[in-house]
Design a protein around this motif. Structure first.
Motif, PDB file in Angstrom:
ATOM      1  N   GLU A 128     -88.170  41.556 -74.307  1.00  0.00           N
ATOM      2  CA  GLU A 128     -88.326  41.058 -75.676  1.00  0.00           C
ATOM      3  C   GLU A 128     -87.002  40.671 -76.327  1.00  0.00           C
ATOM      4  OE1 GLU A 128     -91.347  40.477 -76.591  1.00  0.00           O
ATOM      5  OE2 GLU A 128     -92.209  41.536 -74.885  1.00  0.00           O
ATOM      6  N   SER A 129     -85.919  40.562 -75.559  1.00  0.00           N
ATOM      7  CA  SER A 129     -84.610  40.316 -76.164  1.00  0.00           C
ATOM      8  C   SER A 129     -84.399  38.883 -76.624  1.00  0.00           C
ATOM      9  CB  SER A 129     -83.490  40.715 -75.205  1.00  0.00           C
ATOM     10  OG  SER A 129     -83.481  39.856 -74.080  1.00  0.00           O
ATOM     11  N   THR A 130     -85.233  37.979 -76.179  1.00  0.00           N
ATOM     12  CA  THR A 130     -85.125  36.595 -76.632  1.00  0.00           C
ATOM     13  C   THR A 130     -86.516  35.973 -76.634  1.00  0.00           C
ATOM     14  OG1 THR A 130     -84.086  34.425 -76.264  1.00  0.00           O
ATOM     15  CG2 THR A 130     -84.642  35.687 -74.301  1.00  0.00           C
ATOM     16  N   SER A 131     -86.718  35.072 -77.564  1.00  0.00           N
ATOM     17  CA  SER A 131     -87.992  34.351 -77.598  1.00  0.00           C
ATOM     18  C   SER A 131     -87.909  33.071 -76.781  1.00  0.00           C
ATOM     19  CB  SER A 131     -88.386  34.026 -79.045  1.00  0.00           C
ATOM     20  OG  SER A 131     -87.381  33.233 -79.647  1.00  0.00           O
ATOM     21  N   ARG A 132     -86.733  32.766 -76.268  1.00  0.00           N
ATOM     22  CA  ARG A 132     -86.572  31.565 -75.447  1.00  0.00           C
ATOM     23  C   ARG A 132     -87.389  31.684 -74.161  1.00  0.00           C
ATOM     24  NH1 ARG A 132     -80.543  29.619 -74.467  1.00  0.00           N
ATOM     25  NH2 ARG A 132     -81.748  28.098 -73.299  1.00  0.00           N
ATOM     26  N   THR A 133     -88.010  30.600 -73.783  1.00  0.00           N
ATOM     27  CA  THR A 133     -88.739  30.554 -72.508  1.00  0.00           C
ATOM     28  C   THR A 133     -88.361  29.315 -71.715  1.00  0.00           C
ATOM     29  OG1 THR A 133     -90.596  29.438 -73.576  1.00  0.00           O
ATOM     30  CG2 THR A 133     -90.717  31.848 -73.410  1.00  0.00           C
TER      31      THR A 133
END
Length: 187
Positions: A128-133
């Protein structure tokens, strides 16, 4: 809910954030795997676990789960030793009896992410450390399954005030709504 309040957010390694709270440079820190230290007031916020990230074209990217042994055979991108992510990755490889050497070591999560996007190797993040995908495949690591931890809000034990108390209240309400991390024991 709190008009007129301005927050200043600083990012850094686990070591840097912990030190900033201890030296009063920051009122509140938020990290996974906060040390069990009586100097800290703590509130679990959300569960998380370490995953591997790979460029979408990489052969491992087609798998939903990978093993530590498969990862050890790849060019790996590690975080600096002060990183909570790297400590979790090091423990995982140690439990598996492996001692892979990184191809590249970076001090920031964003740099690691970009290195993976650009095909330099396999990296590791808290899920969950980044919302980037964009540009990566997220891979569950078999040896990390069930070893989640909590992203934890913490401050010095004696810290009080409307803003600090409001932040902890938010963490309590948000953390309770999400429930415990898989396999984690609440702090």
């Amino acid at each position: 809910a709190y008009p007129g309040v301005t927050l200043k957010v600083e990012t850094g390694s686990h070591q840097k954030i912990t030190s900033a709270v201890l030296t009063h440079e920051c009122d509140i820190g938020m990290l996974p795997d906060v040390p069990a230290d009586p100097r800290f007031r703590r509130e679990p916020l959300a569960g998380s676990e370490v995953i591997a990230i790979a460029p979408p074209g990489h052969p491992l990217a087609r798998q939903s789960e990978v093993t530590a042994a498969a990862l050890a055979r790849e060019p790996l991108i590690f975080r600096a030793s002060g990183s909570s992510t790297q400590r979790a990755v090091d423990r995982m490889f140690s439990r598996a009896g492996l001692d892979p050497q990184p191809f590249l070591t970076l001090d920031a999560r964003d740099g690691l992410y970009e290195a993976v996007v650009n095909g330099l190797g396999i990296g590791f993040l808290w899920r969950e450390s980044t919302s980037r995908t964009d540009g990566v495949a997220r891979l569950t690591i078999a040896e990390m399954r069930g070893l989640g931890t909590h992203e934890t809000v913490f401050s010095l034990a004696g810290s009080e005030g409307r803003i600090v108390d409001a932040f902890f209240g938010f963490a309590r309400s948000t953390g309770a709504a999400r429930g415990p991390a898989p396999g984690a024991v609440p702090a």
